[in-house]
Design an enzyme around this catalytic site. Sequence first.
Site, short mmCIF file in Angstrom:
data_model
loop_
_atom_site.label_atom_id
_atom_site.label_comp_id
_atom_site.label_asym_id
_atom_site.label_seq_id
_atom_site.Cartn_x
_atom_site.Cartn_y
_atom_site.Cartn_z
N GLU A 127 103.18 30.21 3.97
CA GLU A 127 102.95 29.62 5.28
C GLU A 127 101.46 29.63 5.62
O GLU A 127 100.68 30.39 5.05
CB GLU A 127 103.70 30.41 6.36
CG GLU A 127 105.18 30.59 6.12
CD GLU A 127 105.77 31.63 7.05
OE1 GLU A 127 106.06 31.30 8.21
OE2 GLU A 127 105.94 32.78 6.62
N LYS A 129 98.49 30.76 8.06
CA LYS A 129 98.24 31.89 8.97
C LYS A 129 97.57 31.33 10.23
O LYS A 129 96.35 31.16 10.26
CB LYS A 129 97.38 32.97 8.32
CG LYS A 129 97.30 34.24 9.15
CD LYS A 129 96.54 35.33 8.41
CE LYS A 129 96.56 36.62 9.22
NZ LYS A 129 95.94 36.47 10.55
N ASP A 131 95.88 30.89 13.75
CA ASP A 131 94.90 31.73 14.45
C ASP A 131 95.15 31.65 15.95
O ASP A 131 94.50 30.91 16.68
CB ASP A 131 93.48 31.26 14.11
CG ASP A 131 92.43 32.29 14.55
OD1 ASP A 131 92.81 33.44 14.83
OD2 ASP A 131 91.24 31.93 14.59
N TYR A 236 104.78 28.36 17.61
CA TYR A 236 105.49 28.17 16.35
C TYR A 236 106.13 29.49 15.93
O TYR A 236 105.46 30.53 15.90
CB TYR A 236 104.54 27.70 15.25
CG TYR A 236 104.02 26.30 15.44
CD1 TYR A 236 104.84 25.20 15.23
CD2 TYR A 236 102.70 26.09 15.85
CE1 TYR A 236 104.36 23.90 15.42
CE2 TYR A 236 102.22 24.81 16.05
CZ TYR A 236 103.06 23.72 15.83
OH TYR A 236 102.59 22.44 16.01
N LYS A 348 93.34 35.98 3.38
CA LYS A 348 92.38 35.49 4.36
C LYS A 348 91.34 34.59 3.70
O LYS A 348 90.93 34.80 2.55
CB LYS A 348 91.67 36.68 5.04
CG LYS A 348 92.61 37.70 5.65
CD LYS A 348 93.35 37.15 6.86
CE LYS A 348 92.56 37.28 8.13
NZ LYS A 348 92.27 38.63 8.54
N CYS A 443 68.90 58.96 25.01
CA CYS A 443 69.80 57.87 25.39
C CYS A 443 69.08 56.87 26.30
O CYS A 443 68.47 57.28 27.30
CB CYS A 443 71.02 58.45 26.11
SG CYS A 443 72.14 57.21 26.78
N CYS A 446 70.92 57.20 30.04
CA CYS A 446 70.81 58.37 30.92
C CYS A 446 69.65 59.30 30.56
O CYS A 446 69.37 60.24 31.30
CB CYS A 446 72.12 59.16 30.92
SG CYS A 446 72.47 60.01 29.36
N CYS A 461 75.14 60.16 22.22
CA CYS A 461 74.49 60.66 23.42
C CYS A 461 75.19 61.93 23.87
O CYS A 461 76.42 62.00 23.88
CB CYS A 461 74.56 59.60 24.53
SG CYS A 461 74.17 60.22 26.17
N CYS A 467 76.30 60.52 31.75
CA CYS A 467 75.88 59.21 31.24
C CYS A 467 76.75 58.10 31.83
O CYS A 467 77.97 58.12 31.71
CB CYS A 467 75.98 59.18 29.72
SG CYS A 467 75.41 57.64 28.98
#
Length: 704
Positions: A127, A129, A131, A236, A348, A443, A446, A461, A467
């Site tokens: 079949e 595939k 999306d 489908y 794929k 970071c 923060c 961090c 943060c």
Amino acid sequence: MSARRPDAGASPAERAAVLRTEIEQHNVRYYIHDDPSISDADYDALMRELADIETEHPELVTPESPTQRVGAAPLSEFGSVRHAVPMLSLGNAFQPDDVAAFDKRVTDTLRGAGLLGPEAQAAYFCELKLDGLAISLRYEDGRLVQAATRGDGQTGEDVTANIRTIRSIPLRLRDGAPKVLEVRGEVLMNRADFERLNQAQAARGEKVFVNPRNAAAGSLRQLDPRITAKRPLRFYAYSWGEVHGLPRGVADRYDEPAPGVRDASTLPRDHHGAMLDWLAELGLPVNERHNHRAEGAQGLLAFYERVGQIRASLPYDIDGVVYKVDSLPAQRVLGFVARAPRFALAHKFPAEEASTELLDIEVQVGRTGAITPVARLKPVFVGGVTVTNATLHNEGEIERKDVRVGDTVIVRRAGDVIPEVVGPVLEKRSGELPPLFKVPSHCPVCGSAIERLEDEVIARCTGGLFCAAQRKQTLLHAAGRKALDVEGLGEKVVDQLVDSGRVKSLADIYGLRAPELAALERMGRKSAENLVQAIDRAREPTLGRLLFALGIRHVGETTARDVARHFGSIEAVMDATEEALLAVPDVGPVVAGSIHRFFAEPHNREIVAQLREKGVNPVAEAQPQQNTALSGKTFVLTGTMPNWTREEASMYIQAAGGKVSGSVSKKTAYVVAGEDAGSKLKKAQELGIAILDEDGLKKLLGTA
């Protein structure tokens, strides 16, 4: 063909029945076969006539009438649906060798089971595939009663109201439907429909979608079904879930249920392709045009190549093909592994790639403090969207790929996967090379220190509760049942409190009042009062719960309790050296260092001070009452007990000096098994470990 004129001699009920049948036939021709036999104006005239009849005779309105697809009132939120049969994922193949290996496993297993001759090849149903968005439709007595998204495979979102607006989905199946039928399939949007939708969205000054899959998913997750009804969605069917209660007289039965069938009732066909034919006979749309039967790996690869050649000409997007062993008895023999069937494989298409300039590298702070380098790119169209950012994963990956600012880089995007930088185009480099990227020491959100432990690839961090990037996640953790246990402080409430700026730290939670909470979306007066009461109850948590609530890395609930018992107060824990922390049983260098570094950050100490100012006074942990029979013994809990929760049972075991583990080993002294105990019970039996029920545990603890 134009709309037929009303039969003057027909009653309203008879005419309504004729109109419904005719409209549904036109829906099938238009939305499934792309072969309309009536103009839009004539179709609209039929719909208006039926609507007029139902307005004049409301007793004639049925849930399956085409007029009922226009969308109901807006929903406040999506409910949850637990799938009767899990919606499993598929294993992926990317190379011909992957397909050959899959075919060999299938062939060897079926030959070993006597289902395939020594020279015969396995037969497959192939079949496209699609999306789109995976959906499960539940029909009972032929009527559509529920629709749900895949979710995590076990539980999805209830999107019934939205699914009912999709005209290719029958609201009632044809005669011969079983008592229960779960249909699995894909909701998608054709490319031409997608373009028209985006043109209309742009003309109204509204958001345009990036691709058809994004548009389909966004349309299906509208809380207002009337919006979904205006979107050109299609469906489908490609599989099934729960099936039982087939009507008498259905031919070609066989004895054992096929994969996914919940009871001993049988399916009407014994091949996957034949089952899809049966679903089509019931009135469900099946994407039959390109389905194909093939034998052996070479047949599968030939189908893959053929589909790849016509991919661009298809009216919808696909991201590969799917191979399924066609024989359902053979599928049963092959079975499942983890969360995927052994009898099916998704092959794929290669990820789409393009080259562009790497303008800069910045860092993104995730909800758990993970630092991710992000490539800022010169805009490039790849995989159906314009990409300006891509992940670089971590500092080690940047060094391994030798990616530098100013490089021309290859960007890859496959489906909905976050775009990534594959690597630089070395032949396009010129001049002096800039230095390799290094994760900053502090970071960017923060200012807290960023750390990366020796055995980890991800830098993080250390800001935690302080943060802003981690604020929501840390608040949800702190409010959890095993931490401060603030019932009612869930994700949606936290989102609103943080997004509005009302809550910036854990201490701010303790300043909330019922009137301001009642003003939040979907929060009534009674719920607000209950939440305030829950917050007040959390002003005197045990010290272990408070330590766990602070979200210190590597500190779980058991470790937090052990540390609390050892030191007795939050101040003593905050001032403890690493050497002092190492004196706590089962606390090693990693945990000791993490606790010490956490409280070395001034802002984390400030959070604790703010909590104390808000009246949070942790209660000292009760010291274990040593039971010589249990001291140092390891327990494993599995299944559901009739009276105690696992947390309560763990607390009593630890209070008696025992330990609680999550896995069974030779060191396990007892396994406490409740209802629906699983593999842990089986392993305990194999190892000869003592097994207790709840009553047995209580007797052992002396609490019976």
